[in-house]
Design a protein around this motif. Structure first.
Motif, PDB file in Angstrom:
ATOM      1  N   ARG A 140      15.301  -3.924 -10.469  1.00 24.43           N
ATOM      2  CA  ARG A 140      14.133  -4.493 -11.161  1.00 24.43           C
ATOM      3  C   ARG A 140      13.308  -3.337 -11.714  1.00 24.43           C
ATOM      4  N   PRO A 141      13.442  -3.016 -12.979  1.00 23.39           N
ATOM      5  CA  PRO A 141      12.747  -1.852 -13.547  1.00 23.39           C
ATOM      6  C   PRO A 141      11.233  -1.968 -13.434  1.00 23.39           C
ATOM      7  N   ILE A 142      10.570  -0.817 -13.508  1.00 19.78           N
ATOM      8  CA  ILE A 142       9.105  -0.803 -13.562  1.00 19.78           C
ATOM      9  C   ILE A 142       8.669  -1.440 -14.874  1.00 19.78           C
ATOM     10  N   ALA A 143       7.778  -2.437 -14.777  1.00 22.27           N
ATOM     11  CA  ALA A 143       7.351  -3.185 -15.966  1.00 22.27           C
ATOM     12  C   ALA A 143       6.055  -2.641 -16.548  1.00 22.27           C
ATOM     13  N   SER A 144       5.122  -2.240 -15.672  1.00 20.13           N
ATOM     14  CA  SER A 144       3.820  -1.801 -16.177  1.00 20.13           C
ATOM     15  C   SER A 144       3.063  -1.041 -15.106  1.00 20.13           C
ATOM     16  N   ARG A 145       1.981  -0.424 -15.562  1.00 20.00           N
ATOM     17  CA  ARG A 145       1.064   0.293 -14.682  1.00 20.00           C
ATOM     18  C   ARG A 145      -0.349  -0.110 -15.064  1.00 20.00           C
ATOM     19  N   ASP A 173       0.861  -1.180   0.000  1.00 21.87           N
ATOM     20  CA  ASP A 173       0.000   0.000   0.000  1.00 21.87           C
ATOM     21  C   ASP A 173       0.895   1.227   0.000  1.00 21.87           C
ATOM     22  N   SER A 174       0.501   2.248  -0.746  1.00 21.58           N
ATOM     23  CA  SER A 174       1.392   3.394  -0.882  1.00 21.58           C
ATOM     24  C   SER A 174       0.608   4.677  -1.150  1.00 21.58           C
ATOM     25  N   ALA A 175       1.038   5.755  -0.515  1.00 17.17           N
ATOM     26  CA  ALA A 175       0.462   7.073  -0.797  1.00 17.17           C
ATOM     27  C   ALA A 175       0.924   7.576  -2.158  1.00 17.17           C
ATOM     28  N   ASP A 176       2.140   7.196  -2.560  1.00 14.29           N
ATOM     29  CA  ASP A 176       2.712   7.614  -3.842  1.00 14.29           C
ATOM     30  C   ASP A 176       3.381   6.406  -4.484  1.00 14.29           C
ATOM     31  N   PRO A 177       2.600   5.555  -5.153  1.00 17.76           N
ATOM     32  CA  PRO A 177       3.164   4.311  -5.687  1.00 17.76           C
ATOM     33  C   PRO A 177       4.255   4.523  -6.728  1.00 17.76           C
ATOM     34  N   GLU A 178       4.194   5.606  -7.488  1.00 18.93           N
ATOM     35  CA  GLU A 178       5.250   5.871  -8.471  1.00 18.93           C
ATOM     36  C   GLU A 178       6.592   6.075  -7.767  1.00 18.93           C
ATOM     37  N   ARG A 179       6.596   6.909  -6.748  1.00 17.91           N
ATOM     38  CA  ARG A 179       7.836   7.187  -6.014  1.00 17.91           C
ATOM     39  C   ARG A 179       8.355   5.930  -5.336  1.00 17.91           C
ATOM     40  N   LEU A 180       7.455   5.192  -4.690  1.00 23.99           N
ATOM     41  CA  LEU A 180       7.887   4.008  -3.953  1.00 23.99           C
ATOM     42  C   LEU A 180       8.387   2.927  -4.921  1.00 23.99           C
ATOM     43  N   ALA A 181       7.724   2.789  -6.045  1.00 20.65           N
ATOM     44  CA  ALA A 181       8.173   1.810  -7.030  1.00 20.65           C
ATOM     45  C   ALA A 181       9.553   2.167  -7.570  1.00 20.65           C
ATOM     46  N   ASP A 184      11.796 -11.296 -11.425  1.00 19.88           N
ATOM     47  CA  ASP A 184      13.144 -11.843 -11.602  1.00 19.88           C
ATOM     48  C   ASP A 184      13.176 -13.325 -11.254  1.00 19.88           C
ATOM     49  N   GLY A 185      12.043 -13.970 -11.399  1.00 13.70           N
ATOM     50  CA  GLY A 185      11.949 -15.391 -11.076  1.00 13.70           C
ATOM     51  C   GLY A 185      11.270 -15.664  -9.756  1.00 13.70           C
ATOM     52  N   GLY A 186      11.124 -14.631  -8.907  1.00 17.87           N
ATOM     53  CA  GLY A 186      10.450 -14.784  -7.621  1.00 17.87           C
ATOM     54  C   GLY A 186       9.104 -14.087  -7.626  1.00 17.87           C
ATOM     55  N   PRO A 187       8.521 -13.870  -6.453  1.00 14.62           N
ATOM     56  CA  PRO A 187       7.245 -13.165  -6.377  1.00 14.62           C
ATOM     57  C   PRO A 187       7.341 -11.760  -6.972  1.00 14.62           C
ATOM     58  N   GLY A 188       6.235 -11.303  -7.556  1.00 11.79           N
ATOM     59  CA  GLY A 188       6.187  -9.946  -8.080  1.00 11.79           C
ATOM     60  C   GLY A 188       6.132  -8.920  -6.958  1.00 11.79           C
ATOM     61  N   LEU A 189       6.549  -7.702  -7.258  1.00 13.91           N
ATOM     62  CA  LEU A 189       6.429  -6.583  -6.331  1.00 13.91           C
ATOM     63  C   LEU A 189       5.520  -5.556  -6.967  1.00 13.91           C
ATOM     64  N   VAL A 190       4.430  -5.220  -6.254  1.00  7.94           N
ATOM     65  CA  VAL A 190       3.393  -4.342  -6.793  1.00  7.94           C
ATOM     66  C   VAL A 190       3.084  -3.258  -5.769  1.00  7.94           C
ATOM     67  N   PHE A 191       2.922  -2.033  -6.245  1.00  9.37           N
ATOM     68  CA  PHE A 191       2.658  -0.886  -5.372  1.00  9.37           C
ATOM     69  C   PHE A 191       1.301  -0.303  -5.762  1.00  9.37           C
ATOM     70  N   GLN A 192       0.390  -0.254  -4.776  1.00  8.05           N
ATOM     71  CA  GLN A 192      -0.959   0.193  -5.079  1.00  8.05           C
ATOM     72  C   GLN A 192      -1.291   1.467  -4.304  1.00  8.05           C
TER      73      GLN A 192
END
Length: 201
Positions: free
Chosen positions: A27-32, A10-18, A42-50
């Motif tokens: 691990r570059p930003i892949a999509s929005r 969870d994030s107040a500013d997901p762009e900044r946190l990502a 990178d082969g493990g669990p994804g990281l997602v900022f909402q």
């Protein structure tokens, strides 16, 4: 049987946190997608900022442990990217950090992971560090793996820190006055193990 697909922040500013985590982990930003900013896998669990308007409250009930061969160097990277050190966990043998929104995570030397199989061999402090410190005076602990140096004579903290750096270690926190009246500091050895140095007043 379920499998872990992603870890959601969870994030107040997901762009900044990502961006912070993308730089830290390489691990570059892949999509929005809608409220989500998603890092490349990178082969493990994804990281997602909402996006969320709810403020963070208290310590995270879930946090990431990041394997780090050089916690001192990675701490500097975290701080340069806008994160910070979390105080109060100095004796754990690892570094507790926080990202720009205060989410705690740990920088863990390879042999300090809680998921390491009990009894598995670990890397000990390099012999050259041990010999050099012994030659310069401070007494190393007798029990392997106990990464703490105590000295009763005033003024030894700075000497020990200088000896550790000269032997190939990295100063994490220079010896400084403590509230209890003595001095303490931290260094990491070439294998990334964190050591605490304490001396008398």
């Amino acid at each position: 049987m379920p499998a872990i697909d992603s870890v959601i922040f969870d994030s107040a500013d997901p762009e900044r946190l990502a961006r912070f985590w993308a730089e830290l982990l390489g691990r570059p930003i892949a999509s929005r997608k809608g409220p989500y900013v998603i890092l490349e896998r990178d082969g493990g669990p994804g990281l997602v900022f909402q996006k969320t308007d709810a403020p963070k409250s208290g310590k995270n009930r879930v946090h990431l442990d990041l394997a780090s061969p050089d916690p001192a160097s990675d701490r500097a990277r975290v701080e340069a990217l806008g994160g910070r050190r979390v105080e109060g966990y100095e004796d754990g043998g690892f570094l507790v950090m926080a990202d720009p929104e205060g989410n705690e995570f740990c920088l863990i030397p390879p042999d300090r992971s809680p998921s390491t199989t009990p009894g598995a061999p670990t890397t000990s402090t390099p012999e050259r560090v041990r010999k050099d410190l012994l030659r310069r005076g401070p007494r190393l602990p007798d029990r392997p793996g106990l990464r703490r140096l105590r000295q009763g004579r005033p003024g030894r903290g700075h000497e020990i820190m200088r000896a550790a750096v000269a032997a190939g270690g990295t100063a994490v926190k220079e010896a400084a006055a403590a509230q209890w009246g003595g001095y303490y500091g931290y260094f990491s050895d070439p294998d990334g193990h964190l050591w605490k140095v304490t001396t008398a007043t």
